[in-house]
Design an enzyme around this catalytic site. Sequence first.
Site, mmCIF file in Angstrom:
data_model
loop_
_atom_site.group_PDB
_atom_site.id
_atom_site.type_symbol
_atom_site.label_atom_id
_atom_site.label_comp_id
_atom_site.label_asym_id
_atom_site.label_seq_id
_atom_site.Cartn_x
_atom_site.Cartn_y
_atom_site.Cartn_z
ATOM 1 N N CYS A 40 6.406 -7.060 -0.251
ATOM 2 C CA CYS A 40 6.571 -7.655 -1.587
ATOM 3 C C CYS A 40 7.512 -8.846 -1.552
ATOM 4 O O CYS A 40 8.559 -8.814 -0.903
ATOM 5 C CB CYS A 40 7.100 -6.604 -2.555
ATOM 6 S SG CYS A 40 6.021 -5.179 -2.727
ATOM 7 N N CYS B 86 2.134 -4.630 3.669
ATOM 8 C CA CYS B 86 3.452 -4.665 4.312
ATOM 9 C C CYS B 86 3.368 -4.384 5.810
ATOM 10 O O CYS B 86 4.156 -4.911 6.601
ATOM 11 C CB CYS B 86 4.389 -3.617 3.709
ATOM 12 S SG CYS B 86 4.094 -3.185 2.000
ATOM 13 N N ASP C 298 5.641 2.011 -1.155
ATOM 14 C CA ASP C 298 6.085 2.284 -2.506
ATOM 15 C C ASP C 298 5.160 1.731 -3.579
ATOM 16 O O ASP C 298 4.964 2.349 -4.624
ATOM 17 C CB ASP C 298 7.501 1.721 -2.715
ATOM 18 C CG ASP C 298 8.544 2.540 -1.977
ATOM 19 O OD1 ASP C 298 8.158 3.469 -1.244
ATOM 20 O OD2 ASP C 298 9.746 2.253 -2.124
ATOM 21 N N SER D 228 13.113 0.602 -8.236
ATOM 22 C CA SER D 228 12.559 -0.328 -7.261
ATOM 23 C C SER D 228 13.420 -1.572 -7.191
ATOM 24 O O SER D 228 14.082 -1.952 -8.161
ATOM 25 C CB SER D 228 11.140 -0.720 -7.686
ATOM 26 O OG SER D 228 10.706 -1.865 -6.996
ATOM 27 N N GLU E 271 11.328 6.262 -7.492
ATOM 28 C CA GLU E 271 11.623 4.991 -8.135
ATOM 29 C C GLU E 271 10.909 4.935 -9.483
ATOM 30 O O GLU E 271 9.852 5.541 -9.669
ATOM 31 C CB GLU E 271 11.173 3.815 -7.266
ATOM 32 C CG GLU E 271 11.985 3.680 -5.995
ATOM 33 C CD GLU E 271 11.576 2.467 -5.167
ATOM 34 O OE1 GLU E 271 10.563 1.831 -5.497
ATOM 35 O OE2 GLU E 271 12.267 2.170 -4.191
ATOM 36 N N CYS F 110 7.749 -2.089 5.319
ATOM 37 C CA CYS F 110 7.820 -1.587 3.959
ATOM 38 C C CYS F 110 9.173 -0.949 3.699
ATOM 39 O O CYS F 110 9.890 -0.579 4.615
ATOM 40 C CB CYS F 110 6.693 -0.589 3.720
ATOM 41 S SG CYS F 110 6.401 -0.269 1.970
ATOM 42 N N ASP F 111 9.496 -0.786 2.420
ATOM 43 C CA ASP F 111 10.850 -0.492 1.960
ATOM 44 C C ASP F 111 11.637 0.492 2.807
ATOM 45 O O ASP F 111 12.710 0.188 3.311
ATOM 46 C CB ASP F 111 10.797 0.047 0.530
ATOM 47 C CG ASP F 111 10.345 -0.999 -0.461
ATOM 48 O OD1 ASP F 111 10.024 -2.116 -0.037
ATOM 49 O OD2 ASP F 111 10.305 -0.702 -1.660
#
Length: 579
Positions: free
Chosen positions: A206, A61, A93, A482, A456, A134-135
């Site tokens: 992702c 990521c 994550d 997630s 998550e 990333c997240d």
Amino acid sequence: MTDSNSNKPKWDKSKLVSRYVTEGPKSAPHRAYYYAMGLSEEEIHQPLVGVATCWNEAAPCNIALSRQAQAVKKGVQSAQGTPREFTTITVTDGIAMGHEGMRSSLVSREVIADSVELTMRGHCYDALVGLAGCDKSLPGMMMVMLRLNVPSVFMYGGTILPGKFRGKDVDIVNVFEGVGKHAVGEMSDADLKELECVACPSAGACGGQFTANTMACVSEAIGLALPNSAGAPAPYESRDEYAESSGKAVMELIRRNLRPRDIVTRKSFENAAAIVAATGGSTNAGLHLPAMAHECGIDFDLHEVAEIFKKTPLIANLRPGGKYVAKDLYDVGGVGVVLKELLDNGYIHGECMSVTGKTIAENLEGVTLPKDQDVVYPVKSPIHPTGGVVGLKGNLAPNGAIVKIAGLEELVFEGPARVFDGEEACFEAVQNREYAEGEVLVIRYEGPKGGPGMREMLSTTAALYGQGTGGKVALITDGRFSGGTRGFCIGHVSPEAQDGGPIGLIETGDIIRIDAQSGTMDVKLSEEELAKRKKNWKPREHNYQSGAIWKYTQTVGSAEKGAVTHPGADAETHVFVDL
């Protein structure tokens, strides 16, 4: 404004915060440091622009962000600004998932915002270009832009390319689900090894409409990113072109004194919630949008997010509920195609401003919905008439909960509870098939305080799907899911168990009814019975009694309000640039 003796701008820094470190005799020591780093006198007296990335070697990521930052710096320099690159952390994550490391994930959102804030304040930078992959880094970076209210442009690092496994597109969620298949003998050691080696073939976040791509869509919809910048996969050279343009754009924002809070309004947050619903995005947006709103003094909690979700049609056919990944959306025109379809049918506010200096509607002029494709559906014939994410309330979640309905065939589920204190116990039971179809698995003490860290549950939900029971059991938690989770999974239950919420009072065998059509979730217990159980309840001790995660538990609020850790803009006496 230009000097009559040259073509170079003459900056009046009397209103720019970098004047504290670049102007006048008192700044001579500060300038000495800049000379030590090779800056010219001209560069020192230009606006100083922070170029913040979450670059690291933790995961794909983030691995391309350093390259993209160099392109941003070129853009800043070409517009007579002086870029100053710095980095902050990320917790990825996919690697943190399913073990104690996941407790660091949501905490990292706050650390990212706080660390960028401190760097910007400490060095008196005039503007910010933030790159995230990333997240939690996406909302963290946008939160600090709204907090500081300096001219800012956000840029996403880009999605990963899809992997190929025996002729089919795959992503990281297929690998998590492969673990479940492996546990029941449907996938051999060799098959799982082959899958893990091909699922992630490039740099980038992702690939499905998980949290990273969801918040990337938000960045365009809310006006903090350049149009189309969220779409191109991370390896594509066009990302560097968007990066350079982002650098130029932030310099124009300085000239115009156009700040994030001039751009991001309540209507902008409604646009952001609409794009989440329309794309079947991550339930984590229900946490991040309230947190972002908090930074600029806008009350936009989980319930208000859910109201937008309820009335916005699902039109993007994206994983995990649908068929396609982010690259496929990019190939048919990108986020703008979804936004234009929503705009043309009255589901977003076109008058909202953006970092281009133009409105969202002006940015979307000329965008059309392509024919002969099934990635984005017309609003008039949506995949589902209401959004891919739905809010729930009831006696089990008095302050709300959230569920992703994209891909669900049935929207009502009723069954007996099987209660677990913590994810590990539930994951072990799933791996050992110690559950029955028709049950409601309850994972509690996973909230922001009680977890701590609001983990998550992808390992557990993916294992259920891999075993073929996704949708045949429900799962409820005061933790998170997630963006890659699918199935009947309800998260963000508030109040959390650690705060004495009803989820902490239920027992195995209690009957729970979830109705995602009407937006309710209840346990079939009387108020008197719940009150009786509450008298015997005590908060649970956890293992984090020092360090950063302990510190987080001392200030973090409820999921309903975004799990924020400070009073927000409502308590401000001034903003950074007005010091």
